[in-house]
Structures are given as C-alpha cells and as structure tokens.
Design a protein around this motif. Structure first.
Motif, mmCIF file in Angstrom:
data_model
loop_
_atom_site.group_PDB
_atom_site.id
_atom_site.type_symbol
_atom_site.label_atom_id
_atom_site.label_comp_id
_atom_site.label_asym_id
_atom_site.label_seq_id
_atom_site.Cartn_x
_atom_site.Cartn_y
_atom_site.Cartn_z
ATOM 1 N N ARG A 60 -39.284 -22.307 -28.149
ATOM 2 C CA ARG A 60 -39.176 -22.497 -29.671
ATOM 3 C C ARG A 60 -38.218 -21.713 -30.381
ATOM 4 N NH1 ARG A 60 -44.781 -23.631 -29.255
ATOM 5 N NH2 ARG A 60 -45.471 -25.420 -29.946
ATOM 6 N N GLY A 61 -37.827 -20.583 -29.868
ATOM 7 C CA GLY A 61 -36.943 -19.514 -30.423
ATOM 8 C C GLY A 61 -37.759 -18.816 -31.580
ATOM 9 N N TRP A 62 -39.198 -18.826 -31.151
ATOM 10 C CA TRP A 62 -39.984 -17.984 -32.290
ATOM 11 C C TRP A 62 -40.523 -16.421 -31.670
ATOM 12 C CZ3 TRP A 62 -44.303 -21.884 -34.077
ATOM 13 C CH2 TRP A 62 -43.432 -23.068 -34.804
ATOM 14 N N VAL A 63 -40.704 -15.733 -32.689
ATOM 15 C CA VAL A 63 -41.450 -14.327 -32.461
ATOM 16 C C VAL A 63 -42.288 -14.289 -33.177
ATOM 17 C CG1 VAL A 63 -41.210 -11.843 -32.293
ATOM 18 C CG2 VAL A 63 -39.176 -13.198 -31.640
ATOM 19 N N VAL A 64 -43.433 -13.976 -32.879
ATOM 20 C CA VAL A 64 -44.716 -13.705 -33.736
ATOM 21 C C VAL A 64 -45.337 -12.266 -33.304
ATOM 22 C CG1 VAL A 64 -47.220 -14.471 -34.033
ATOM 23 C CG2 VAL A 64 -45.555 -16.300 -33.634
ATOM 24 N N CYS A 65 -45.389 -11.577 -34.494
ATOM 25 C CA CYS A 65 -45.816 -10.277 -34.236
ATOM 26 C C CYS A 65 -46.522 -9.669 -35.305
ATOM 27 C CB CYS A 65 -44.591 -9.358 -34.113
ATOM 28 S SG CYS A 65 -43.467 -9.524 -35.678
ATOM 29 N N GLN A 66 -47.268 -8.507 -35.080
ATOM 30 C CA GLN A 66 -48.222 -7.886 -36.092
ATOM 31 C C GLN A 66 -47.444 -6.386 -36.471
ATOM 32 O OE1 GLN A 66 -52.382 -6.758 -35.284
ATOM 33 N NE2 GLN A 66 -51.822 -4.811 -36.214
ATOM 34 N N ILE A 67 -47.066 -6.397 -37.740
ATOM 35 C CA ILE A 67 -46.084 -5.286 -38.355
ATOM 36 C C ILE A 67 -47.015 -4.658 -39.110
ATOM 37 C CG2 ILE A 67 -44.198 -4.840 -39.656
ATOM 38 C CD1 ILE A 67 -43.293 -6.266 -37.150
ATOM 39 N N TRP A 68 -46.700 -3.173 -38.961
ATOM 40 C CA TRP A 68 -47.569 -2.360 -39.831
ATOM 41 C C TRP A 68 -46.510 -1.868 -40.882
ATOM 42 C CZ3 TRP A 68 -52.686 -1.342 -39.591
ATOM 43 C CH2 TRP A 68 -53.337 -1.460 -38.568
ATOM 44 N N PHE A 118 -48.763 -10.298 -40.152
ATOM 45 C CA PHE A 118 -48.480 -10.925 -39.128
ATOM 46 C C PHE A 118 -47.052 -11.783 -39.645
ATOM 47 C CE2 PHE A 118 -53.026 -10.731 -38.558
ATOM 48 C CZ PHE A 118 -53.109 -10.407 -37.513
ATOM 49 N N SER A 119 -46.255 -11.633 -38.647
ATOM 50 C CA SER A 119 -44.867 -12.456 -39.030
ATOM 51 C C SER A 119 -44.432 -13.469 -38.135
ATOM 52 C CB SER A 119 -43.626 -11.182 -39.124
ATOM 53 O OG SER A 119 -44.023 -10.405 -40.138
ATOM 54 N N LEU A 120 -43.831 -14.600 -38.583
ATOM 55 C CA LEU A 120 -43.276 -15.359 -37.573
ATOM 56 C C LEU A 120 -41.675 -15.359 -38.028
ATOM 57 C CD1 LEU A 120 -43.201 -17.874 -36.030
ATOM 58 C CD2 LEU A 120 -43.822 -19.290 -37.978
ATOM 59 N N LEU A 121 -40.894 -15.399 -36.952
ATOM 60 C CA LEU A 121 -39.568 -15.256 -36.946
ATOM 61 C C LEU A 121 -39.076 -16.432 -36.232
ATOM 62 C CD1 LEU A 121 -39.108 -11.443 -36.408
ATOM 63 C CD2 LEU A 121 -39.116 -12.516 -38.596
ATOM 64 N N LYS A 122 -38.094 -17.131 -36.726
ATOM 65 C CA LYS A 122 -37.480 -18.328 -36.136
ATOM 66 C C LYS A 122 -35.919 -17.917 -35.901
ATOM 67 C CE LYS A 122 -40.558 -21.669 -37.584
ATOM 68 N NZ LYS A 122 -40.664 -23.236 -38.335
ATOM 69 N N TYR A 123 -35.641 -17.993 -34.422
ATOM 70 C CA TYR A 123 -34.275 -17.603 -34.204
ATOM 71 C C TYR A 123 -33.489 -18.749 -34.233
ATOM 72 C CZ TYR A 123 -30.525 -15.677 -31.345
ATOM 73 O OH TYR A 123 -29.239 -15.189 -30.964
ATOM 74 N N ALA A 124 -32.192 -18.462 -35.065
ATOM 75 C CA ALA A 124 -31.119 -19.564 -35.256
ATOM 76 C C ALA A 124 -29.959 -19.638 -34.252
ATOM 77 C CB ALA A 124 -30.527 -19.530 -36.598
ATOM 78 N N GLY A 125 -29.894 -18.531 -33.210
ATOM 79 C CA GLY A 125 -28.735 -18.621 -32.690
ATOM 80 C C GLY A 125 -27.899 -17.699 -32.943
ATOM 81 N N ASN A 126 -26.828 -17.180 -32.010
ATOM 82 C CA ASN A 126 -25.553 -16.267 -32.352
ATOM 83 C C ASN A 126 -25.959 -14.974 -33.180
ATOM 84 O OD1 ASN A 126 -24.024 -18.060 -31.198
ATOM 85 N ND2 ASN A 126 -24.067 -19.431 -33.201
ATOM 86 N N GLY A 127 -27.219 -14.634 -32.921
ATOM 87 C CA GLY A 127 -27.918 -13.274 -33.209
ATOM 88 C C GLY A 127 -28.270 -13.554 -34.568
ATOM 89 N N LEU A 128 -28.687 -14.706 -35.193
ATOM 90 C CA LEU A 128 -29.194 -14.797 -36.601
ATOM 91 C C LEU A 128 -30.464 -15.213 -36.520
ATOM 92 C CD1 LEU A 128 -25.693 -16.449 -38.118
ATOM 93 C CD2 LEU A 128 -26.665 -13.991 -38.309
#
Length: 111
Positions: free
Chosen positions: A37-45, A62-72
C-alpha cells in the motif's frame, strides 16, 4: 489541508506556539511498513523539553503516513487521546512550576 505551502505554514505556526514550542523530540517507538500500500503506521512520542532536571514528559500518538513516490508523502494522519495529552501537559507545567519555586526559594536563578 492541501498543498505543501499550506501544510508548511500551518506546522510552522502550530509548533512555534505553546505547547508545540516545547515539544522538541518525536522519537518513534515502533513502526510497520506496508510496502504493497505504501503505508507506514507508527507510534510517535511527543516529548517536551527537559525542564532542567532530566525528567521526561511525553505522550504518544499513532500516525499513518502514505507514500506518494519519488521521495514524497501524500497523506498523514495522527490519532491520539486528547485527555492523555492534557494530563501530560498539566503535569509538565506543574513540574516546571515546582522547580521554579524551589529555585526561587534557594536563590538559584531560573534557567
């Protein structure tokens, strides 16, 4: 929010005002990468600045990040419990006030 400039301006404003201005570290406790999916799920302090006694004051989200490609990245969402953040911030401010009162009583200049 949409667009780099809008997001940049918002984060600059948010993190320059209390309490963001005293949140100086955001270490990740753990993360999961979903390559398909190009997702990162993480726990951030969200860690507050040291009040000059070495104590640690932090709360997580908790954060959900979605990768768009090309470093973005194309998407970011935080999930947190506002009551937990409020309790941490109140405790942090009480702790700072106690340290300031102790410094004042001992004649030590505040940092």
């Amino acid at each position: 929010m949409v667009g780099r400039e809008t997001i940049y301006n918002w984060i600059q404003s948010t993190m320059s005002e209390w309490p963001g201005s005293e949140m100086i570290e955001f270490p990740s406790e753990w993360y999961i990468i979903d390559e398909e999916r190009g997702w990162v799920v993480c726990q951030i302090w969200n860690r507050m600045v040291d009040p000059d006694d070495g104590s640690i004051h932090r709360e997580h989200n908790f954060s959900l990040l979605k990768y768009a490609g090309n470093g973005l990245w194309s998407y970011e969402e935080d999930i947190y419990n506002p009551a937990h953040f409020l309790n941490m911030l109140e405790s942090y401010e009480r702790h700072k006030a106690t340290l300031a009162a102790e410094d004042e009583a001992s004649g030590t200049p505040a940092a």
